[in-house]
Design a protein around this motif. Structure first.
Motif, PDB file in Angstrom:
ATOM      1  N   GLN A  78       0.807  -1.212   0.000  1.00 22.74           N
ATOM      2  CA  GLN A  78       0.000   0.000   0.000  1.00 22.74           C
ATOM      3  C   GLN A  78       0.846   1.271   0.000  1.00 22.74           C
ATOM      4  OE1 GLN A  78      -2.600  -0.442   3.338  1.00 22.74           O
ATOM      5  NE2 GLN A  78      -3.930  -1.872   2.292  1.00 22.74           N
ATOM      6  N   TRP A  79       2.116   1.185   0.340  1.00 23.77           N
ATOM      7  CA  TRP A  79       2.996   2.349   0.340  1.00 23.77           C
ATOM      8  C   TRP A  79       3.471   2.606  -1.079  1.00 23.77           C
ATOM      9  CZ3 TRP A  79       3.275   5.472   4.367  1.00 23.77           C
ATOM     10  CH2 TRP A  79       3.059   4.974   5.660  1.00 23.77           C
ATOM     11  N   VAL A  80       3.381   3.867  -1.520  1.00 23.93           N
ATOM     12  CA  VAL A  80       3.803   4.269  -2.857  1.00 23.93           C
ATOM     13  C   VAL A  80       4.893   5.319  -2.719  1.00 23.93           C
ATOM     14  CG1 VAL A  80       3.053   5.341  -5.017  1.00 23.93           C
ATOM     15  CG2 VAL A  80       1.501   3.808  -3.783  1.00 23.93           C
ATOM     16  N   THR A 116      -2.492   6.155   0.943  1.00 24.87           N
ATOM     17  CA  THR A 116      -3.804   6.788   0.996  1.00 24.87           C
ATOM     18  C   THR A 116      -4.723   5.902   1.810  1.00 24.87           C
ATOM     19  OG1 THR A 116      -3.446   7.865  -1.119  1.00 24.87           O
ATOM     20  CG2 THR A 116      -5.741   7.643  -0.377  1.00 24.87           C
ATOM     21  N   LEU A 117      -5.297   6.470   2.865  1.00 22.59           N
ATOM     22  CA  LEU A 117      -6.187   5.710   3.739  1.00 22.59           C
ATOM     23  C   LEU A 117      -7.563   5.606   3.098  1.00 22.59           C
ATOM     24  CD1 LEU A 117      -4.995   7.307   7.079  1.00 22.59           C
ATOM     25  CD2 LEU A 117      -4.324   5.096   6.106  1.00 22.59           C
ATOM     26  N   ASP A 159      -4.072  10.789   4.321  1.00 21.68           N
ATOM     27  CA  ASP A 159      -2.900  10.036   3.884  1.00 21.68           C
ATOM     28  C   ASP A 159      -1.880   9.917   5.009  1.00 21.68           C
ATOM     29  OD1 ASP A 159      -3.796   9.972   1.116  1.00 21.68           O
ATOM     30  OD2 ASP A 159      -3.210  12.085   1.014  1.00 21.68           O
ATOM     31  N   LEU A 160      -1.144   8.819   4.981  1.00 20.15           N
ATOM     32  CA  LEU A 160       0.019   8.648   5.836  1.00 20.15           C
ATOM     33  C   LEU A 160       1.258   8.835   4.979  1.00 20.15           C
ATOM     34  CD1 LEU A 160      -0.798   5.461   7.949  1.00 20.15           C
ATOM     35  CD2 LEU A 160      -0.779   7.828   8.740  1.00 20.15           C
ATOM     36  N   TYR A 161       2.259   9.506   5.526  1.00 17.20           N
ATOM     37  CA  TYR A 161       3.540   9.678   4.853  1.00 17.20           C
ATOM     38  C   TYR A 161       4.615   9.063   5.733  1.00 17.20           C
ATOM     39  CZ  TYR A 161       1.423  12.906   1.579  1.00 17.20           C
ATOM     40  OH  TYR A 161       0.641  13.465   0.590  1.00 17.20           O
ATOM     41  N   LEU A 162       5.397   8.183   5.155  1.00 18.15           N
ATOM     42  CA  LEU A 162       6.538   7.592   5.832  1.00 18.15           C
ATOM     43  C   LEU A 162       7.770   8.290   5.272  1.00 18.15           C
ATOM     44  CD1 LEU A 162       7.153   3.853   6.489  1.00 18.15           C
ATOM     45  CD2 LEU A 162       8.993   5.346   5.766  1.00 18.15           C
ATOM     46  N   LYS A 167      -4.506  14.883   7.359  1.00 18.82           N
ATOM     47  CA  LYS A 167      -5.965  14.726   7.256  1.00 18.82           C
ATOM     48  C   LYS A 167      -6.502  15.498   6.062  1.00 18.82           C
ATOM     49  CE  LYS A 167      -5.215  14.242  11.896  1.00 18.82           C
ATOM     50  NZ  LYS A 167      -4.111  14.755  12.664  1.00 18.82           N
ATOM     51  N   PRO A 168      -7.641  15.064   5.529  1.00 22.55           N
ATOM     52  CA  PRO A 168      -8.240  15.792   4.402  1.00 22.55           C
ATOM     53  C   PRO A 168      -8.789  17.143   4.856  1.00 22.55           C
ATOM     54  CG  PRO A 168      -9.705  14.041   5.130  1.00 22.55           C
ATOM     55  CD  PRO A 168      -8.433  13.896   5.915  1.00 22.55           C
ATOM     56  N   ALA A 169      -8.918  18.061   3.909  1.00 28.53           N
ATOM     57  CA  ALA A 169      -9.496  19.373   4.206  1.00 28.53           C
ATOM     58  C   ALA A 169     -10.866  19.193   4.849  1.00 28.53           C
ATOM     59  CB  ALA A 169      -9.611  20.195   2.929  1.00 28.53           C
TER      60      ALA A 169
END
Length: 109
Positions: free
Chosen positions: A16-18, A58-59, A65-68, A89-91
């Protein structure tokens, strides 16, 4: 969640990580944010240098979204590598800060 070792040059094994470009201003800003939040949690007095690897998960449209991030920061005059996970978090996400530092840890060689 995937664990990343020092010097990783490929995405974590979790499919799932891009990979995302570290040249994006947003990625460097997220790295600065992670260091700032870590300094607020612990008196490490880190100075952000750069994010040198980044992945995004992307959750969903309601969660964001999570960013690593793999990043470098000065700690007591020595450049140290860290792994941070930041939740964006989304707007319009109700009642919470737009970004949250989920985890922050030093990478050991």
């Amino acid at each position: 969640m995937a664990t990343v070792a020092a010097g990783v040059k490929s995405p974590p094994s979790d499919a799932q990580w891009v990979s995302v470009s570290i040249n994006q201003l947003e990625i460097q800003e997220l790295g600065k944010f992670a260091v700032t939040m870590q300094n607020e949690r612990h008196p490490w007095n880190l100075t952000f240098s750069e994010a040198y690897e980044a992945w995004k998960m992307t959750l969903d449209t309601d969660s964001g979204d999570l960013y690593l991030l793999l990043l470098k920061a000065l700690k007591d005059g020595v450049m140290v590598k860290y792994q941070a996970i930041v939740w964006v978090k989304p707007a319009g996400y109700s009642g919470l800060e737009p970004k949250t530092l989920v985890s922050f840890k030093e990478l050991v060689a």
